[in-house]
Design an enzyme around this catalytic site. Structure first.
Site, PDB file in Angstrom:
ATOM      1  NE  ARG A  15      -1.990  -1.805   3.596  1.00 20.05           N
ATOM      2  CZ  ARG A  15      -2.515  -1.898   4.782  1.00 20.05           C
ATOM      3  NH1 ARG A  15      -3.672  -1.513   5.100  1.00 20.05           N
ATOM      4  NH2 ARG A  15      -1.739  -2.453   5.959  1.00 20.05           N
ATOM      5  CE  LYS A  75       0.730  -2.248   9.324  1.00 19.42           C
ATOM      6  NZ  LYS A  75      -0.530  -2.405  10.281  1.00 19.42           N
ATOM      7  CE1 TYR A  94      -5.400   2.490  10.158  1.00 16.70           C
ATOM      8  CE2 TYR A  94      -4.527   2.055   8.189  1.00 16.70           C
ATOM      9  CZ  TYR A  94      -5.525   2.319   8.953  1.00 16.70           C
ATOM     10  OH  TYR A  94      -6.958   2.194   8.389  1.00 16.70           O
ATOM     11  CG  HIS A  96      -2.232  -0.508  15.288  1.00 15.20           C
ATOM     12  ND1 HIS A  96      -3.670  -0.820  15.378  1.00 15.20           N
ATOM     13  CD2 HIS A  96      -2.304  -0.704  13.867  1.00 15.20           C
ATOM     14  CE1 HIS A  96      -4.336  -0.830  14.253  1.00 15.20           C
ATOM     15  NE2 HIS A  96      -3.491  -0.529  13.365  1.00 15.20           N
ATOM     16  CD  GLU A 118      -3.906   3.076  15.290  1.00 17.04           C
ATOM     17  OE1 GLU A 118      -3.128   3.175  16.346  1.00 17.04           O
ATOM     18  OE2 GLU A 118      -3.668   3.619  14.023  1.00 17.04           O
ATOM     19  CG  ASP A 270      -2.174  -4.307  12.879  1.00 21.09           C
ATOM     20  OD1 ASP A 270      -1.033  -4.886  12.796  1.00 21.09           O
ATOM     21  OD2 ASP A 270      -3.119  -3.927  11.956  1.00 21.09           O
TER      22      ASP A 270
END
Length: 371
Positions: A15, A75, A94, A96, A118, A270
């Site tokens: 991505r 990511k 993101y 996490h 997120e 995740d």
């Protein structure tokens, strides 16, 4: 604002943070966009398309981390990327953080302003920047689980939909949110025997109305989970506590009653995973076996369908990126409390309560960060 989009370097991550169309929109708003050469190849977008959109192509990620005011990714930054982050820079991706103390410590040390997709909220407590990837991951979980069930991949050799005269596979979905709903939808479409567990009666009612007799619902507690997985061919872990580590709902002891070659797919990996025996895997080596049970715990499942995932993600991340770039992150968050929920780290402090509690940091309230 000078905005940079580096190429993703996580294993098998195809991505990209900005599509050419997103880059063009940022340029149209008067911003300068730098894209690392080859960043979009995983979605079929070459450097020429970014140039046509008005972006500048740069060699390597170093210029982006050194000079750009905001870095847009997909990511969480890997170690080599975290080492390049700097004080005052905006990181929009993101993260996490709750199950990742090493990343959190390095982001705190860097002084970066880190905004996590997120934890950005929407009306009614929704998670609009997480939702499209949850939809993708939920649907993919059934594909991945069906493949892992094949005998050559270590599974029981069960076809989820069965055939006339042979019972279909039993699919248990733990969690009835976005991931769980999409997993159930795919499993029902294949003709599997599907049960969804959740601890919210309203969610169970909505699932029951939607699926009617095509999927069963069951209240989620330890006893019901334990009995359900004993009959399962495939178990999907689809639980989420926003911003916090996932609860361990399936213990190792519970695996003892499961059928040898049954499959667990942990979509919550995740956030640390919701199976006690889970650990993150990659698309290179997606599964491992514990006590005869196949585990699929790929931490970036949507990366395998990069084009679909990137465009779905940009649909929801771009409007907020424009707010941040147009107004500055502080003013954007003052005007949009939902965006402010995305602030996880700022100027050497943790600003998200669940992360601070999980990892033992003193919390800097967002209101103070914006003051």
């Amino acid at each position: 604002m000078l905005i940079g989009c580096p190429r993703e370097i996580k294993n098998r991550e195809y991505r990209v943070g900005l599509t050419p169309e997103s880059a063009k929109e940022l340029v149209r708003h008067g911003h300068e966009v730098w894209v690392e050469t080859g960043a979009g190849l995983g979605i079929g977008a070459d450097d020429g398309q970014y140039r046509e959109a008005g972006a500048r192509i740069v060699d390597g990620s170093a210029p982006i981390f050194a000079e750009c005011e905001m870095v847009v990714k997909v990511k969480e930054p890997q170690a080599a990327e975290r080492a390049q982050l700097r004080e005052g820079q905006i990181l929009y991706t993101y993260l996490h953080l709750a199950p990742d103390p090493e990343q959190t410590a390095e982001l705190v040390k860097s002084g970066v302003t880190a905004i996590a997709y997120e934890t950005v909220t929407g009306p009614g407590g929704t998670l609009p920047l997480l939702k499209p990837m949850s939809q993708v991951a939920g649907r993919m979980s059934i594909q991945a689980g069906a493949t892992a069930l094949e005998k050559e991949n270590g599974g029981r050799g069960v076809l989820l939909g069965g055939v006339p005269g042979v019972m279909p596979g039993v699919v248990i979905v733990i969690g009835g949110g976005v991931v769980g709903f999409n997993a159930a939808q795919m499993a029902v479409g294949l003709g599997a025997d599907v049960t969804v567990l959740d601890n919210n009666p309203d969610t169970l009612e909505k699932l029951g109305i939607h699926f009617e007799s095509r999927a069963k619902t069951r209240f989620s507690n330890q006893a019901n989970i334990a009995s359900a997985i004993c009959a399962a061919d495939l178990v999907i872990g689809a639980v989420l506590v926003p911003g916090a580590a996932a609860p361990k709902l399936v213990t190792r002891d519970m695996l003892q009653c499961m059928k040898p070659g049954a499959v667990l797919v942990d979509v919550a990996i995740d956030q640390g995973g919701c199976f006690e025996t889970s650990h993150p895997t990659t698309h290179d080596n997606p599964t491992f076996v514990v006590d005869g049970i196949v585990h699929y715990c790929v931490a970036n499942m949507p990366g395998a369908v990069a084009r679909t995932s990137t465009y779905a993600l940009n649909n929801v991340t771009l409007p907020r990126a424009l707010k941040i770039a147009d107004l500055g992150w502080k003013e954007a968050m003052r005007l949009d409390p939902h965006l402010a929920e995305g602030l996880n780290v700022h100027a050497g402090r943790v600003t998200y309560p669940a992360v601070a509690q999980e990892l033992g940091y003193d919390l800097l309230p967002v209101e103070q960060a914006l003051a």
